[in-house]
Design an enzyme around this catalytic site. Structure first.
Site, short mmCIF file in Angstrom:
data_model
loop_
_atom_site.label_atom_id
_atom_site.label_comp_id
_atom_site.label_asym_id
_atom_site.label_seq_id
_atom_site.Cartn_x
_atom_site.Cartn_y
_atom_site.Cartn_z
N TYR A 184 -48.23 -126.51 -27.41
CA TYR A 184 -48.69 -125.63 -26.17
C TYR A 184 -48.97 -126.34 -25.15
CZ TYR A 184 -47.67 -122.39 -30.21
OH TYR A 184 -47.33 -121.61 -31.22
N ARG A 232 -58.63 -127.88 -30.91
CA ARG A 232 -57.65 -127.85 -31.75
C ARG A 232 -56.39 -128.78 -31.20
NH1 ARG A 232 -54.03 -123.75 -35.53
NH2 ARG A 232 -54.69 -124.83 -37.56
#
Length: 381
Positions: A184, A232
């Protein structure tokens, strides 16, 4: 009452039920609910059913709920209209109901703030007139896709991340998690295949981590010193399970150190199997250490381990025709915890199947754990 459940490794499960504190997080145990995209929020607004879904996991004993990915306030953040958003009066009111429901059961909750970048695709349902973006106008396969972000775009995006974090704090969340994994947007900056920029946000590892670190620093300045920031990250990408942002522990330190210096409090390395070694080519015990263990060894920060906890098949099978997984023991997990590899463990599909998974483990009722079936993805049970 806590039953002393001893496993084949002679490691008691009791240690995973000890409290844990970091900044604004004051957790009753070491179990987190892993973030899992559900897309049950019409027009990006979490419903009563969404609140009840998270409440059940908190009531079942989970210490920390990490929500599904929720879009930050940028029109190119993601493709699906039914994925929740972290902006707008109605969406934030929906999240407030979720927060209250989880707190009412004694749990704590943080949102995962998400921008997919070029992984949004070229045919999004949400804001189809807006072009997807990435550091260099490249898809995860290295081909041209979307458009490259300008310097002005980066300023706007940095503000969008900050606004989402400020919204989370105002809504009553106990911290935040930034999704910088799986290919992402933030991860696209870290990966050399998707970041070919020639400015000071591309080139060396230190340059590639600059924008993610700036996002963290800007959030820290906006929310103050006490709100817990979880980050994360992953080696693997959604199209490449062998990908690495760091080929060695030294390279991993060069990635993580700027994030820590910018204000990250907890690191959440995402792996498909929590027990797999991060750098198996290294000799001796170093070659046996998992990614959470290396992350903690390098940074000294608390870590969250994740990956097929309590199940016998890796999570990617859930998206194939062979997505069912049976119940598995947690002996290897307990051994890793006893050896100090991680502080918290995120449980994913096992909690989709069984909201009381943690409670049953605590009470020694593991024979009652429910196996994961693909149907569990289709409803908010």
């Amino acid at each position: 009452m806590l039953h002393r459940l001893v496993t084949e490794t002679s490691q008691p499960v009791d240690a995973l039920f000890e409290p844990f504190d970091v900044k604004s997080l004051h957790l009753r145990n070491r179990f987190a609910m892993a973030p899992m995209t559900r897309a049950f929020s019409p027009d990006g607004i979490p419903t009563r059913e969404v609140a009840e879904y998270y409440r059940r996991r908190a009531a079942g004993g989970v210490g920390l709920i990490i929500t599904e990915g929720t879009y930050i306030p940028d029109p190119a953040a993601g493709p699906e209209a039914a994925v929740p958003r972290h902006y707008g009066e109605q969406s934030l009111a929906g999240w407030k109901a979720v927060v209250d429901a989880v707190h009412g059961e004694g749990g704590q909750i943080i949102p995962q703030l998400w921008h997919l970048g070029v992984s949004r695709g070229d045919k999004p349902e949400l804001n189809p007139e807006v072009q997807s973006v990435s550091p260099s106008g490249l898809g995860l396969d290295g081909t041209a896709a979307g458009r490259a972000l300008t310097a002005a775009d980066l300023d706007t995006l940095r503000d969008a991340w900050v606004n989402a974090a400020v919204n989370a704090k105002a809504t009553g969340f106990d911290g935040i998690e930034l999704h910088g994994a799986h290919g992402y947007l933030l991860d696209q900056f870290l990966w050399e295949r998707t970041n070919l920029r020639s400015d000071h946000y591309g080139g060396t590892l230190e340059a590639r981590v600059r924008f993610p670190a700036e996002v963290v620093a800007a959030i820290r300045e906006a929310v103050g010193p006490d709100l817990a920031i979880v980050y994360r990250y992953s080696q693997w990408k959604s199209n490449d399970y062998k990908a690495r942002i760091a080929a060695t522990p030294d390279e991993l330190a060069r990635v993580l150190t700027p994030l820590v210096q910018a204000g990250v409090d907890v690191l959440h390395p995402s792996t498909r199997r929590h027990w797999e070694p991060a750098f198996p080519e290294l000799p001796g015990t170093d070659g046996e250490l998992g990614l959470a263990g290396w992350t903690k060894k390098i940074t000294g920060l608390p870590t969250i381990t994740v990956g097929s906890v309590g199940l016998d098949k890796v999570f990617t099978t859930a998206f194939s025709g062979k997505g069912d997984s049976n119940v598995a023991g947690i002996d290897r997990l307990l051994k890793q915890h006893a050896e100090g590899e991680f502080d918290l463990v995120a449980v994913g599909r096992a909690l989709l199947a069984d909201p009381e998974w943690v409670r049953k483990l605590r009470e020694g009722r593991t024979d009652e754990h429910i196996a994961f079936r693909q149907e569990h993805q289709k409803t908010l049970t």
